[in-house]
Motif scaffolding. Structure first.
Motif, PDB file in Angstrom:
ATOM      1  N   ASN A  28      35.404  50.815  44.155  1.00 29.77           N
ATOM      2  CA  ASN A  28      34.144  50.422  43.521  1.00 29.77           C
ATOM      3  C   ASN A  28      33.913  48.922  43.611  1.00 29.77           C
ATOM      4  O   ASN A  28      32.776  48.463  43.490  1.00 29.77           O
ATOM      5  CB  ASN A  28      34.118  50.811  42.040  1.00 29.77           C
ATOM      6  CG  ASN A  28      33.991  52.286  41.797  1.00 29.77           C
ATOM      7  OD1 ASN A  28      34.519  52.792  40.817  1.00 29.77           O
ATOM      8  ND2 ASN A  28      33.320  53.000  42.657  1.00 29.77           N
ATOM      9  N   ASN A  29      34.978  48.163  43.774  1.00 27.90           N
ATOM     10  CA  ASN A  29      34.900  46.708  43.729  1.00 27.90           C
ATOM     11  C   ASN A  29      35.345  46.042  45.030  1.00 27.90           C
ATOM     12  O   ASN A  29      35.715  44.872  45.034  1.00 27.90           O
ATOM     13  CB  ASN A  29      35.726  46.204  42.541  1.00 27.90           C
ATOM     14  CG  ASN A  29      35.134  46.673  41.236  1.00 27.90           C
ATOM     15  OD1 ASN A  29      34.100  46.169  40.816  1.00 27.90           O
ATOM     16  ND2 ASN A  29      35.760  47.651  40.587  1.00 27.90           N
ATOM     17  N   GLN A 153      40.067  48.676  36.795  1.00 29.03           N
ATOM     18  CA  GLN A 153      38.615  48.555  36.951  1.00 29.03           C
ATOM     19  C   GLN A 153      38.100  47.248  36.352  1.00 29.03           C
ATOM     20  O   GLN A 153      37.315  46.535  36.984  1.00 29.03           O
ATOM     21  CB  GLN A 153      37.908  49.747  36.276  1.00 29.03           C
ATOM     22  CG  GLN A 153      36.394  49.647  36.266  1.00 29.03           C
ATOM     23  CD  GLN A 153      35.764  49.786  37.637  1.00 29.03           C
ATOM     24  OE1 GLN A 153      36.227  50.547  38.465  1.00 29.03           O
ATOM     25  NE2 GLN A 153      34.706  49.050  37.883  1.00 29.03           N
ATOM     26  N   TYR A 157      36.573  44.413  38.669  1.00 28.73           N
ATOM     27  CA  TYR A 157      35.143  44.185  38.475  1.00 28.73           C
ATOM     28  C   TYR A 157      34.841  42.699  38.308  1.00 28.73           C
ATOM     29  O   TYR A 157      33.911  42.175  38.919  1.00 28.73           O
ATOM     30  CB  TYR A 157      34.643  44.969  37.254  1.00 28.73           C
ATOM     31  CG  TYR A 157      33.241  44.587  36.839  1.00 28.73           C
ATOM     32  CD1 TYR A 157      32.129  45.065  37.534  1.00 28.73           C
ATOM     33  CD2 TYR A 157      33.030  43.717  35.775  1.00 28.73           C
ATOM     34  CE1 TYR A 157      30.847  44.699  37.161  1.00 28.73           C
ATOM     35  CE2 TYR A 157      31.746  43.356  35.401  1.00 28.73           C
ATOM     36  CZ  TYR A 157      30.655  43.840  36.095  1.00 28.73           C
ATOM     37  OH  TYR A 157      29.390  43.468  35.732  1.00 28.73           O
TER      38      TYR A 157
END
Length: 167
Positions: A28-29, A153, A157
């Motif tokens: 996701n990052n 996360q 992030y």
């Protein structure tokens, strides 16, 4: 800061599904290098892939080591994560402070390790001593323990946001 030089190190995670969820958080990052302290045969690859969704390739390329020291030998900066503070733990940075501090790293070849401990025990004082700095994620005093993948996360992030180019 080059996100391709960020390395996530998981030290003896207990739960295979947490490894998969951590891979998803990394993807996701835009962080893609995973290293594990432990043995590959100790984990259920099917469980990892179920939670990784489309980020299973991160696990498939992961390297395994015998110690944090071995896993981070090529890293200039090694940040251990912990929820516990104390005299022996030194100054701990918040995730955003850590992102600010390493965003000034101009050498494109500098590897930076983010070290996460086991879900039950976290990192010991001795393991944190192997790191060059520490990061803490504030959480409730009544329920302070974060899931491993959530911790991954949050830190990833902050690095991702700090690295983003303005629109």
């Amino acid at each position: 800061m080059n996100l391709n030089n960020i390395v996530v190190v998981l030290d003896h995670p207990d739960e295979s599904r947490n490894i998969g969820a951590a891979c998803r958080a990394m993807a996701n990052n835009d962080i893609n290098e995973l290293r594990l302290v432990g043995k590959k045969e100790d984990y259920d690859i099917e469980h990892i892939h179920v939670l990784a969704i489309h980020a299973g390739g991160i696990f498939d390329k992961a390297k395994f080591y015998n110690s944090i020291k071995e896993a981070t030998a090529d890293c200039t900066i090694c940040a251990g994560t912990t929820r516990r503070s104390g005299k022996k733990r030194g100054k701990l940075l918040l995730p955003e402070e850590f992102a600010d501090q390493i965003s000034s790293v101009s050498d494109e070849n500098t590897k930076i390790a983010l070290v996460f401990g086991n879900e039950r025990t976290g990192l010991t004082d001795e393991q944190l001593d192997e790191c060059t700095m520490g990061i803490t994620i504030p959480s409730s005093s009544t329920f302070g323990s974060l899931n491993l993948s959530h911790a991954v996360q949050i830190i990833c992030y902050h690095l991702f946001v700090k690295n983003r180019k303005p629109l």
